[in-house]
Motif scaffolding. Structure first.
Motif, PDB file in Angstrom:
ATOM      1  N   GLU A   1      -3.138  12.577  -6.426  1.00 24.53           N
ATOM      2  CA  GLU A   1      -3.222  13.684  -5.488  1.00 24.53           C
ATOM      3  C   GLU A   1      -2.671  15.101  -5.460  1.00 24.53           C
ATOM      4  O   GLU A   1      -3.263  16.035  -5.434  1.00 24.53           O
ATOM      5  CB  GLU A   1      -3.116  13.031  -3.926  1.00 24.53           C
ATOM      6  N   SER A   2      -1.274  14.870  -5.858  1.00 24.93           N
ATOM      7  CA  SER A   2      -0.674  16.310  -6.219  1.00 24.93           C
ATOM      8  C   SER A   2      -1.394  16.839  -7.235  1.00 24.93           C
ATOM      9  O   SER A   2      -1.429  18.092  -7.170  1.00 24.93           O
ATOM     10  CB  SER A   2       0.878  15.993  -6.395  1.00 24.93           C
TER      11      SER A   2
ATOM     12  N   THR B   1       3.507   9.584 -14.344  1.00 22.67           N
ATOM     13  CA  THR B   1       2.831  10.697 -13.280  1.00 22.67           C
ATOM     14  C   THR B   1       3.476  12.004 -13.255  1.00 22.67           C
ATOM     15  O   THR B   1       2.975  12.885 -13.049  1.00 22.67           O
ATOM     16  CB  THR B   1       2.765   9.829 -11.984  1.00 22.67           C
TER      17      THR B   1
ATOM     18  N   ILE C   1      -0.595   6.810  -6.232  1.00 23.02           N
ATOM     19  CA  ILE C   1      -1.661   7.567  -5.717  1.00 23.02           C
ATOM     20  C   ILE C   1      -1.245   8.859  -5.264  1.00 23.02           C
ATOM     21  O   ILE C   1      -2.145  10.145  -5.629  1.00 23.02           O
ATOM     22  CB  ILE C   1      -2.138   7.135  -4.528  1.00 23.02           C
ATOM     23  N   ARG C   2      -0.106   9.065  -4.616  1.00 20.19           N
ATOM     24  CA  ARG C   2       0.241  10.412  -4.333  1.00 20.19           C
ATOM     25  C   ARG C   2       0.616  11.492  -5.404  1.00 20.19           C
ATOM     26  O   ARG C   2       0.162  12.587  -5.458  1.00 20.19           O
ATOM     27  CB  ARG C   2       1.675  10.212  -3.603  1.00 20.19           C
TER      28      ARG C   2
ATOM     29  N   ASN D   1       0.822  -1.173   0.042  1.00 14.11           N
ATOM     30  CA  ASN D   1       0.118  -0.035   0.340  1.00 14.11           C
ATOM     31  C   ASN D   1       0.770   1.238  -0.008  1.00 14.11           C
ATOM     32  O   ASN D   1       0.387   2.132  -0.441  1.00 14.11           O
ATOM     33  CB  ASN D   1      -0.929  -0.041   1.153  1.00 14.11           C
ATOM     34  N   ARG D   2       1.892   1.148   0.605  1.00 13.74           N
ATOM     35  CA  ARG D   2       2.939   2.373   0.994  1.00 13.74           C
ATOM     36  C   ARG D   2       3.466   2.743  -0.621  1.00 13.74           C
ATOM     37  O   ARG D   2       3.438   3.866  -1.182  1.00 13.74           O
ATOM     38  CB  ARG D   2       3.986   2.305   1.625  1.00 13.74           C
ATOM     39  N   ASP D   3       3.974   1.435  -1.262  1.00 12.05           N
ATOM     40  CA  ASP D   3       4.609   1.702  -2.489  1.00 12.05           C
ATOM     41  C   ASP D   3       3.517   2.147  -3.702  1.00 12.05           C
ATOM     42  O   ASP D   3       3.850   3.038  -4.581  1.00 12.05           O
ATOM     43  CB  ASP D   3       5.155   0.243  -3.130  1.00 12.05           C
ATOM     44  N   ALA D   4       2.135   1.677  -3.419  1.00 10.62           N
ATOM     45  CA  ALA D   4       1.094   2.034  -4.634  1.00 10.62           C
ATOM     46  C   ALA D   4       0.935   3.568  -4.349  1.00 10.62           C
ATOM     47  O   ALA D   4       0.468   4.220  -5.133  1.00 10.62           O
ATOM     48  CB  ALA D   4      -0.186   1.114  -4.234  1.00 10.62           C
ATOM     49  N   TYR D   5       0.821   4.110  -3.029  1.00  7.73           N
ATOM     50  CA  TYR D   5       0.622   5.448  -2.710  1.00  7.73           C
ATOM     51  C   TYR D   5       1.576   6.386  -3.233  1.00  7.73           C
ATOM     52  O   TYR D   5       1.465   7.516  -3.706  1.00  7.73           O
ATOM     53  CB  TYR D   5       0.447   5.571  -1.020  1.00  7.73           C
ATOM     54  N   ARG D   6       3.006   5.681  -2.947  1.00 11.24           N
ATOM     55  CA  ARG D   6       3.959   6.614  -3.480  1.00 11.24           C
ATOM     56  C   ARG D   6       4.313   6.736  -4.865  1.00 11.24           C
ATOM     57  O   ARG D   6       4.500   7.890  -5.536  1.00 11.24           O
ATOM     58  CB  ARG D   6       5.406   6.134  -2.719  1.00 11.24           C
TER      59      ARG D   6
END
Length: 383
Positions: A197-198, A229, A193-194, A185-190
């Motif tokens: 969101e930015s 991204t 997803i992040r 989840n952290r890798d997917a967010y970094r």
């Protein structure tokens, strides 16, 4: 177990290499001729694939190690070997060896609840009634001997130990799976997803303040490793900058309205009455300067524009338009009368006076353009 771990590692490594070399075919011409085309994975996909593969391999290896360490089974069982030895001694009993072996066997195992054979039979019925079937373990001499010896052991303590080991294995595996899930989840967010969101934060900030400076966002995107991204984030920042340049201060409300209404740009929005101070400046003898400076006339205009923009912006105004040698300057007033209105008038007048005084410091074009061109440009002789 070590050989199995090595085999698992080899299989996983082979699968990773196979996925990297995987190609797809597609039709290219009317004659149904096909050719191999390498399917290139995106940078984001490669990062996610590498991250997930590494973590899954690590989790599998740790799970196998945990199962190996927490395994409490012992094969062969020493009690079976001892009973077989008693059966052989009973079959070939000479000199009382059987009684010695039987006494040693019974003395070394205080958890025997049933014993039959080898000249001794007993049963502890009270202990049997307190035990569950899973807490009783039966051993019998192998059929190769003629003597029949059977013993039932109370293994309640061993069952408790095995249960605790099983409980510990479950807890450790659960922790490993939870850590693996959090890491993914952290890798997917970094990675995915992040950045999204930015981008959303950038669009939201532009809708709230269309004149927001986006240099920091664009600089951050350019300094990171380029991925899809990152490219999208940089593109959004650049498009926002182009909108700001194209519409300017006067069009800020159009940008805000369009972004807040779902992103559809409508330049034909109805306008509103604006009170402002307008300043119009013109470079005198610009035709003469153009004929004399020739291709260097742009340096001359740009330096005049730099001075004009500097003082106008410092006073709270906006250089609205530049047409050749003319500049249109605007100081927007608020809709209500206040002390700030008078201060804006004074600041506008003072900025124009500063521009004139700054330009008055230079005696001629040569002094004004010193440092902008060569030491002896050709236009000096013409002037």
């Amino acid at each position: 177990r070590l050989v199995r771990l090595i085999r698992v590692a080899k299989v996983v490594k082979w699968m990773m290499n196979f996925l990297k070399r995987k190609n797809v075919t597609r039709s290219r011409d009317e004659d149904d001729d096909t050719e191999e085309v390498e399917m290139k994975m995106s940078v984001v996909g490669q990062r996610m694939n590498e991250s997930i593969t590494k973590k899954v391999i690590l989790a599998v290896l740790l799970t196998l190690v945990v199962f190996s360490l927490m395994d409490v089974s012992h094969i062969p069982d020493a009690r079976q070997i001892q009973i077989d030895g008693l059966a052989l001694a009973a079959e070939h009993d000479k000199g009382g060896a059987l009684s010695v072996l039987r006494k040693s066997f019974l003395d070394s195992h205080d958890n025997i609840i049933v014993f039959k054979g080898a000249g001794r039979d007993f049963i502890q019925q009270d202990r049997i009634e307190t035990l569950r079937p899973a807490e009783m373990l039966s051993f019998q001499a192998t059929p190769t001997t003629n003597s029949t010896i059977m013993a039932i052991f109370d293994v309640s303590e061993e069952s408790k130990i095995a249960a605790w080991y099983s409980f510990g294995t479950t807890i450790i595996v659960t922790i490993l799976l939870a850590a693996l899930s959090l890491a993914m989840n952290r890798d997917a967010y970094r990675i995915m997803i992040r950045p999204i969101e930015s981008m959303k934060e950038t669009v939201t900030a532009l809708s709230q303040n269309p004149l927001l400076h986006l240099e920091k966002t664009m600089k951050r995107s350019e300094n990171t490793t380029t991925s899809e991204t990152d490219m999208l984030e940089a593109a959004i920042g650049k498009m926002g900058k182009l909108l700001q340049i194209g519409f300017g201060t006067a069009g800020a409300s159009i940008i805000a309205k369009s972004l807040s209404d779902g992103g559809e740009l409508d330049p034909m929005l109805p306008g509103s009455r604006v009170n402002a101070i307008f300043g119009f400046t013109d470079i005198r003898d610009f035709t003469f300067a153009t004929e004399g400076l020739q291709e260097h006339v742009m340096l001359f205009v740009n330096k005049v524009a730099e001075l004009t923009h500097r003082y106008v912006v410092a006073s709270g105004g906006s250089p609205n338009k530049n047409i050749g040698d003319a500049f249109l300057l605007v100081w927007k007033l608020s809709s209500t009368r206040s002390r700030l209105q008078k201060d804006m008038f004074d600041a506008a007048l003072l900025s124009v006076e500063k521009i004139i005084l700054e330009l008055g410091k230079y005696d001629d074009l040569g002094t004004f353009l010193a440092g902008e061109t060569d030491e002896n440009p050709p236009w000096k002789e013409r002037l």
